[in-house]
Scaffold this active site. Structure first.
Site, PDB file in Angstrom:
ATOM      1  N   LYS A   1      36.938  78.325  13.106  1.00 26.94           N
ATOM      2  CA  LYS A   1      36.886  79.739  13.503  1.00 26.94           C
ATOM      3  C   LYS A   1      37.382  79.978  14.930  1.00 26.94           C
ATOM      4  O   LYS A   1      37.863  81.055  15.248  1.00 26.94           O
ATOM      5  CB  LYS A   1      35.480  80.294  13.318  1.00 26.94           C
TER       6      LYS A   1
ATOM      7  N   GLY B   1      35.549  80.449   7.848  1.00 29.47           N
ATOM      8  CA  GLY B   1      35.601  80.076   6.428  1.00 29.47           C
ATOM      9  C   GLY B   1      34.357  80.574   5.716  1.00 29.47           C
ATOM     10  O   GLY B   1      33.237  80.377   6.193  1.00 29.47           O
TER      11      GLY B   1
ATOM     12  N   GLY C   1      14.790  66.756  27.180  1.00 27.52           N
ATOM     13  CA  GLY C   1      15.580  65.921  26.266  1.00 27.52           C
ATOM     14  C   GLY C   1      16.930  65.612  26.897  1.00 27.52           C
ATOM     15  O   GLY C   1      17.101  65.700  28.122  1.00 27.52           O
TER      16      GLY C   1
ATOM     17  N   LEU D   1      18.181  66.724  30.782  1.00 27.05           N
ATOM     18  CA  LEU D   1      18.278  65.693  31.818  1.00 27.05           C
ATOM     19  C   LEU D   1      19.712  65.517  32.302  1.00 27.05           C
ATOM     20  O   LEU D   1      19.953  65.375  33.503  1.00 27.05           O
ATOM     21  CB  LEU D   1      17.710  64.372  31.287  1.00 27.05           C
TER      22      LEU D   1
ATOM     23  N   HIS E   1      30.422  36.435  34.092  1.00 24.83           N
ATOM     24  CA  HIS E   1      29.690  36.623  35.349  1.00 24.83           C
ATOM     25  C   HIS E   1      30.650  37.088  36.430  1.00 24.83           C
ATOM     26  O   HIS E   1      31.735  36.547  36.543  1.00 24.83           O
ATOM     27  CB  HIS E   1      29.046  35.300  35.779  1.00 24.83           C
TER      28      HIS E   1
HETATM   29  P1  FAD Z   1      30.316  70.686  15.777  1.00 23.77           P
HETATM   30  O1  FAD Z   1      30.890  69.835  16.822  1.00 23.77           O
HETATM   31  O2  FAD Z   1      29.256  71.653  16.162  1.00 23.77           O
HETATM   32  O3  FAD Z   1      31.542  71.469  15.120  1.00 23.77           O
HETATM   33  C1  FAD Z   1      31.373  72.438  14.152  1.00 23.77           C
HETATM   34  C2  FAD Z   1      32.594  73.330  14.151  1.00 23.77           C
HETATM   35  O4  FAD Z   1      32.550  74.160  13.003  1.00 23.77           O
HETATM   36  C3  FAD Z   1      32.663  74.261  15.348  1.00 23.77           C
HETATM   37  O5  FAD Z   1      33.914  74.157  15.966  1.00 23.77           O
HETATM   38  C4  FAD Z   1      32.474  75.648  14.733  1.00 23.77           C
HETATM   39  O6  FAD Z   1      33.180  76.662  15.403  1.00 23.77           O
HETATM   40  C5  FAD Z   1      33.023  75.434  13.353  1.00 23.77           C
HETATM   41  N1  FAD Z   1      32.503  76.391  12.353  1.00 23.77           N
HETATM   42  C6  FAD Z   1      31.217  76.692  12.100  1.00 23.77           C
HETATM   43  N2  FAD Z   1      31.141  77.565  11.066  1.00 23.77           N
HETATM   44  C7  FAD Z   1      32.404  77.823  10.677  1.00 23.77           C
HETATM   45  C8  FAD Z   1      32.975  78.622   9.661  1.00 23.77           C
HETATM   46  N3  FAD Z   1      32.223  79.317   8.816  1.00 23.77           N
HETATM   47  N4  FAD Z   1      34.322  78.643   9.548  1.00 23.77           N
HETATM   48  C9  FAD Z   1      35.100  77.911  10.397  1.00 23.77           C
HETATM   49  N5  FAD Z   1      34.617  77.136  11.352  1.00 23.77           N
HETATM   50  C10 FAD Z   1      33.288  77.079  11.494  1.00 23.77           C
HETATM   51  N6  FAD Z   1      26.749  63.928  21.163  1.00 23.77           N
HETATM   52  C11 FAD Z   1      27.060  62.649  21.461  1.00 23.77           C
HETATM   53  O7  FAD Z   1      27.134  61.805  20.568  1.00 23.77           O
HETATM   54  N7  FAD Z   1      27.314  62.265  22.751  1.00 23.77           N
HETATM   55  C12 FAD Z   1      27.222  63.138  23.785  1.00 23.77           C
HETATM   56  O8  FAD Z   1      27.448  62.763  24.934  1.00 23.77           O
HETATM   57  C13 FAD Z   1      26.881  64.479  23.498  1.00 23.77           C
HETATM   58  N8  FAD Z   1      26.789  65.384  24.487  1.00 23.77           N
HETATM   59  C14 FAD Z   1      26.478  66.679  24.188  1.00 23.77           C
HETATM   60  C15 FAD Z   1      26.360  67.580  25.228  1.00 23.77           C
HETATM   61  C16 FAD Z   1      26.034  68.896  24.976  1.00 23.77           C
HETATM   62  C17 FAD Z   1      25.909  69.870  26.117  1.00 23.77           C
HETATM   63  C18 FAD Z   1      25.852  69.329  23.627  1.00 23.77           C
HETATM   64  C19 FAD Z   1      25.540  70.754  23.322  1.00 23.77           C
HETATM   65  C20 FAD Z   1      25.968  68.427  22.581  1.00 23.77           C
HETATM   66  C21 FAD Z   1      26.264  67.094  22.854  1.00 23.77           C
HETATM   67  N9  FAD Z   1      26.366  66.141  21.841  1.00 23.77           N
HETATM   68  C22 FAD Z   1      26.654  64.844  22.147  1.00 23.77           C
HETATM   69  C23 FAD Z   1      26.155  66.496  20.429  1.00 23.77           C
HETATM   70  C24 FAD Z   1      27.501  66.668  19.714  1.00 23.77           C
HETATM   71  O9  FAD Z   1      28.257  67.651  20.374  1.00 23.77           O
HETATM   72  C25 FAD Z   1      27.277  67.048  18.263  1.00 23.77           C
HETATM   73  O10 FAD Z   1      26.416  66.116  17.652  1.00 23.77           O
HETATM   74  C26 FAD Z   1      28.601  67.078  17.508  1.00 23.77           C
HETATM   75  O11 FAD Z   1      29.500  67.983  18.086  1.00 23.77           O
HETATM   76  C27 FAD Z   1      28.374  67.443  16.045  1.00 23.77           C
HETATM   77  O12 FAD Z   1      29.593  67.461  15.397  1.00 23.77           O
HETATM   78  P2  FAD Z   1      29.840  68.341  14.092  1.00 23.77           P
HETATM   79  O13 FAD Z   1      31.234  68.036  13.670  1.00 23.77           O
HETATM   80  O14 FAD Z   1      28.748  68.140  13.135  1.00 23.77           O
HETATM   81  O15 FAD Z   1      29.708  69.856  14.563  1.00 23.77           O
HETATM   82  P1  NAD Z   2      16.479  67.282  22.436  1.00 20.86           P
HETATM   83  O1  NAD Z   2      15.857  67.284  21.110  1.00 20.86           O
HETATM   84  O2  NAD Z   2      17.115  66.053  22.950  1.00 20.86           O
HETATM   85  O3  NAD Z   2      15.404  67.688  23.540  1.00 20.86           O
HETATM   86  C1  NAD Z   2      14.650  68.846  23.457  1.00 20.86           C
HETATM   87  C2  NAD Z   2      13.402  68.629  24.272  1.00 20.86           C
HETATM   88  O4  NAD Z   2      12.746  69.863  24.397  1.00 20.86           O
HETATM   89  C3  NAD Z   2      12.437  67.640  23.615  1.00 20.86           C
HETATM   90  O5  NAD Z   2      12.041  66.671  24.544  1.00 20.86           O
HETATM   91  C4  NAD Z   2      11.287  68.530  23.190  1.00 20.86           C
HETATM   92  O6  NAD Z   2      10.030  67.878  23.208  1.00 20.86           O
HETATM   93  C5  NAD Z   2      11.363  69.654  24.223  1.00 20.86           C
HETATM   94  N1  NAD Z   2      10.763  70.904  23.794  1.00 20.86           N
HETATM   95  C6  NAD Z   2      10.807  71.469  22.565  1.00 20.86           C
HETATM   96  N2  NAD Z   2      10.113  72.635  22.567  1.00 20.86           N
HETATM   97  C7  NAD Z   2       9.634  72.800  23.832  1.00 20.86           C
HETATM   98  C8  NAD Z   2       8.852  73.797  24.459  1.00 20.86           C
HETATM   99  N3  NAD Z   2       8.406  74.845  23.765  1.00 20.86           N
HETATM  100  N4  NAD Z   2       8.551  73.657  25.761  1.00 20.86           N
HETATM  101  C9  NAD Z   2       9.010  72.580  26.461  1.00 20.86           C
HETATM  102  N5  NAD Z   2       9.744  71.600  25.905  1.00 20.86           N
HETATM  103  C10 NAD Z   2      10.058  71.713  24.613  1.00 20.86           C
HETATM  104  O7  NAD Z   2      17.483  68.522  22.425  1.00 20.86           O
HETATM  105  P2  NAD Z   2      18.571  68.983  23.493  1.00 20.86           P
HETATM  106  O8  NAD Z   2      18.414  68.256  24.763  1.00 20.86           O
HETATM  107  O9  NAD Z   2      18.535  70.464  23.488  1.00 20.86           O
HETATM  108  O10 NAD Z   2      19.902  68.508  22.809  1.00 20.86           O
HETATM  109  C11 NAD Z   2      20.273  69.022  21.509  1.00 20.86           C
HETATM  110  C12 NAD Z   2      20.988  68.003  20.709  1.00 20.86           C
HETATM  111  O11 NAD Z   2      22.245  67.701  21.283  1.00 20.86           O
HETATM  112  C13 NAD Z   2      20.202  66.730  20.617  1.00 20.86           C
HETATM  113  O12 NAD Z   2      19.915  66.491  19.273  1.00 20.86           O
HETATM  114  C14 NAD Z   2      21.082  65.665  21.142  1.00 20.86           C
HETATM  115  O13 NAD Z   2      21.166  64.567  20.283  1.00 20.86           O
HETATM  116  C15 NAD Z   2      22.442  66.314  21.290  1.00 20.86           C
HETATM  117  N6  NAD Z   2      22.966  65.876  22.594  1.00 20.86           N
HETATM  118  C16 NAD Z   2      23.299  64.565  22.736  1.00 20.86           C
HETATM  119  C17 NAD Z   2      23.735  64.096  23.949  1.00 20.86           C
HETATM  120  C18 NAD Z   2      24.066  62.658  24.095  1.00 20.86           C
HETATM  121  O14 NAD Z   2      24.221  61.992  23.092  1.00 20.86           O
HETATM  122  N7  NAD Z   2      24.203  62.139  25.299  1.00 20.86           N
HETATM  123  C19 NAD Z   2      23.830  64.957  25.037  1.00 20.86           C
HETATM  124  C20 NAD Z   2      23.462  66.270  24.865  1.00 20.86           C
HETATM  125  C21 NAD Z   2      23.034  66.715  23.630  1.00 20.86           C
END
Ligand code: FAD
Ligand code: NAD
Length: 468
Positions: A34, A116, A184, A188, A446
């Site tokens: 999208k 979609g 989470g 952090l 090392h």
């Molecule tokens: P998404 O990446 O969410 O992609 C879904 C796509 O579908 C989007 O582009 C959306 O626009 C599109 N879409 C949705 N509905 C429709 C529709 N109806 N028609 C057309 N398109 C549509 N994970 C890690 O492993 N390492 C990290 O370091 C990490 N850092 C993160 C940091 C942040 C700040 C956040 C928010 C997430 C992070 N994640 C990380 C999590 C990671 O981004 C997601 O787990 C991952 O992107 C999931 O992939 P996905 O393909 O399932 O969905």
């Molecule tokens: P998270 O699940 O990692 O952390 C959410 C935190 O919020 C938890 O510790 C939970 O106990 C706390 N929480 C929930 N309700 C609360 C409340 N009412 N008050 C205070 N604390 C509360 O989720 P996130 O940090 O938002 O990240 C979302 C997803 O994106 C995660 O599933 C993570 O795997 C993914 N992500 C991954 C990475 C990475 O792989 N490095 C980086 C960013 C995000």
């Protein structure tokens, strides 16, 4: 009407990888997205931009605090150009999303821009503003629509002062005081970015420790290090109210003893998890069922209740991680091609890209206790390594949990410099069902941080670490 073997809805790491593998296997494939850029949450507002800011802010902190230790003196004040830092992040994102366009082109995958929507179980309508709707037909459809930030029922995200990670990646100024709800991964990582850039950062966490799903020893170590860096933690605090007045946001929470605590800041980052995203998809038109958590329900083949429709990534059960979504993308493509792929979910590593980094694979000590599995522990401190002393990165440890009887490695938990890369050794070892002694007997170069893995394995084998 264009006809495809496979249509993938969503171009995140799940969707685009599924599309590439389908194309590699000879299927005529389309991907529907999208937004105007490919790559989903991960490339646009997730993994990549957050890591770009983590790296930039790390350099800034090093210049401010650590260059001098190395005998590097910078005449005059070190100045932060935050606008440029954000611009650099945007250009890193652009390079990556363009890379996906290239990959789609290279694999002859049709990219269809627009939302979609299921018409029925084999047809999807793609609608995009200013363009006519397009309908395509596909034998197989893969839902890879990902996730969006979740919030709490009483919080209204205004995207200005009460923000999610998406806005936090594109701020126009350094907050004075950022209150983060949720200790989470997002809280952090982004909390550390803004702390390094000079903001006061307070993290309010509902559970009794940060990163509550990881090994408790990692929570303890990261808390210690981040406190030293100046982050304030309020664990076991339940947020009950978030109110904005002008540029000030007030967060009310209650602690374990039901005492009310009030925190005021100029920004409140809500990072309490993400929700599966199926808005606009109209799964009901295809008869696809969601589960009680709003995820697309799938069986062990990632197949929905409708035989030709699969779902992967954040929109289904399991960890919301880019590499988990990618594995599932490959899995579904190969399943459609008649192969018998396999994913071991226990061996999908989890990483927090703070510094020191935190990385885990397998069972935590808490899980082993809960499952009543007899285990032994080997732990080795990073500070005992020559490599750590050379770089000055002495925080952290490697902890190996091995089966008490068989010595098989059951979990590896690391806090330390480059833990995100080090965890790959643990995943490899565990994929081959290595014992702690197997790792202990392998030569590790090392001086490297990886030597801590060997030493922890030696400690787990017979308490025979060499350097502690
Ligand atoms: P998404 O990446 O969410 O992609 C879904 C796509 O579908 C989007 O582009 C959306 O626009 C599109 N879409 C949705 N509905 C429709 C529709 N109806 N028609 C057309 N398109 C549509 N994970 C890690 O492993 N390492 C990290 O370091 C990490 N850092 C993160 C940091 C942040 C700040 C956040 C928010 C997430 C992070 N994640 C990380 C999590 C990671 O981004 C997601 O787990 C991952 O992107 C999931 O992939 P996905 O393909 O399932 O969905
Ligand atoms: P998270 O699940 O990692 O952390 C959410 C935190 O919020 C938890 O510790 C939970 O106990 C706390 N929480 C929930 N309700 C609360 C409340 N009412 N008050 C205070 N604390 C509360 O989720 P996130 O940090 O938002 O990240 C979302 C997803 O994106 C995660 O599933 C993570 O795997 C993914 N992500 C991954 C990475 C990475 O792989 N490095 C980086 C960013 C995000």
């Amino acid at each position: 009407m264009s006809k495809y073997d496979v249509a993938v809805i969503g171009s995140g790491p799940g969707g685009y990888v599924a599309a590439i593998r389908c194309a590699q296997l000879g299927m005529k494939t389309a991907i529907i997205e999208k937004y105007n850029t490919l790559g989903g949450t991960c490339l646009n507002v997730g993994c990549i931009p957050s890591k770009a800011l983590l790296d930039s802010s790390h350099h800034y902190e090093d210049a401010l605090k650590h260059f001098e230790d190395h005998g590097i003196e910078i005449p005059g004040d070190i100045k932060l150009n935050f606008k440029k830092m954000i611009e650099r992040k945007a250009s890193v994102v652009e390079q990556n999303t363009k890379g996906i366009e290239y990959l789609m082109d290279k694999n002859s995958i049709d990219v269809l821009q627009g939302v979609g929507t299921f018409n029925d179980k084999n047809t999807v309508v793609i609608s995009s503003e200013g363009k006519d709707d397009q309908t395509i037909e596909a034998k197989h459809i893969i839902i890879a629509t990902g996730s969006k930030p979740a919030t709490l029922p009483f919080i209204k995200i205004d995207k200005e002062r009460i923000i999610t990670s998406t806005e936090a990646l594109s701020l126009k100024e350094i907050p004075r005081h950022m209150v983060v709800i949720g200790g989470g991964v997002i809280g952090l990582e982004l909390g550390q970015v803004y702390r390094r850039l000079g903001a006061e950062v307070s993290v309010v966490e509902y559970m009794d420790r940060i990163i509550p799903t990881m090994d408790a020893a990692q929570s303890k170590e990261l808390t210690k290090v981040m406190k030293k860096q100046g982050v304030k933690f309020y664990v076991s605090h339940k947020v009950s109210k978030v109110a904005r007045k002008g540029d000030e946001v007030t967060i009310t929470a209650t602690d374990k003893k039901d005492k009310e605590v009030t925190l005021s800041g100029d920004y409140c980052l809500v990072a309490v998890g993400r929700r599966p995203f199926t808005d606009g998809l109209k799964v009901e038109n295809a008869g696809v069922k969601l589960n009680e958590r709003g995820q697309v329900a799938v069986n062990e083949h990632m197949q929905t209740n409708v035989q030709n429709i699969y779902a992967i990534g954040d929109v289904v059960r399991g960890a919301m991680l880019a590499h988990k979504a990618e594995e599932e993308g490959v899995f579904v493509a190969e399943t459609i091609a008649g192969q018998k792929p396999h994913i071991d979910y226990n061996l999908i590593p989890g990483v927090v890209y703070t510094w020191p980094e935190v990385a885990s694979v397998g069972k935590t000590e808490e899980q082993l206790k809960e499952e009543d599995i007899a285990y032994k522990t080997g732990q080795f401190s990073m500070r005992a390594l020559g490599r750590s002393r050379a770089s000055g990165d002495i925080d952290g440890f490697v902890k190996i949990l091995a089966d008490k009887k068989t010595d098989e490695v059951l979990g590896v938990h690391i806090v330390g410099a480059r833990a995100a890369d080090l965890i790959a050794e643990a995943v490899t070892a565990m994929e081959f069902r290595a014992s702690a002694e197997d790792i202990a007997r392998m030569s590790h170069a090392h001086p490297t941080y990886a030597e801590a893995i060997k030493e922890a394995a030696l400690a787990a084998t017979d308490d025979r670490a060499l350097h502690s």
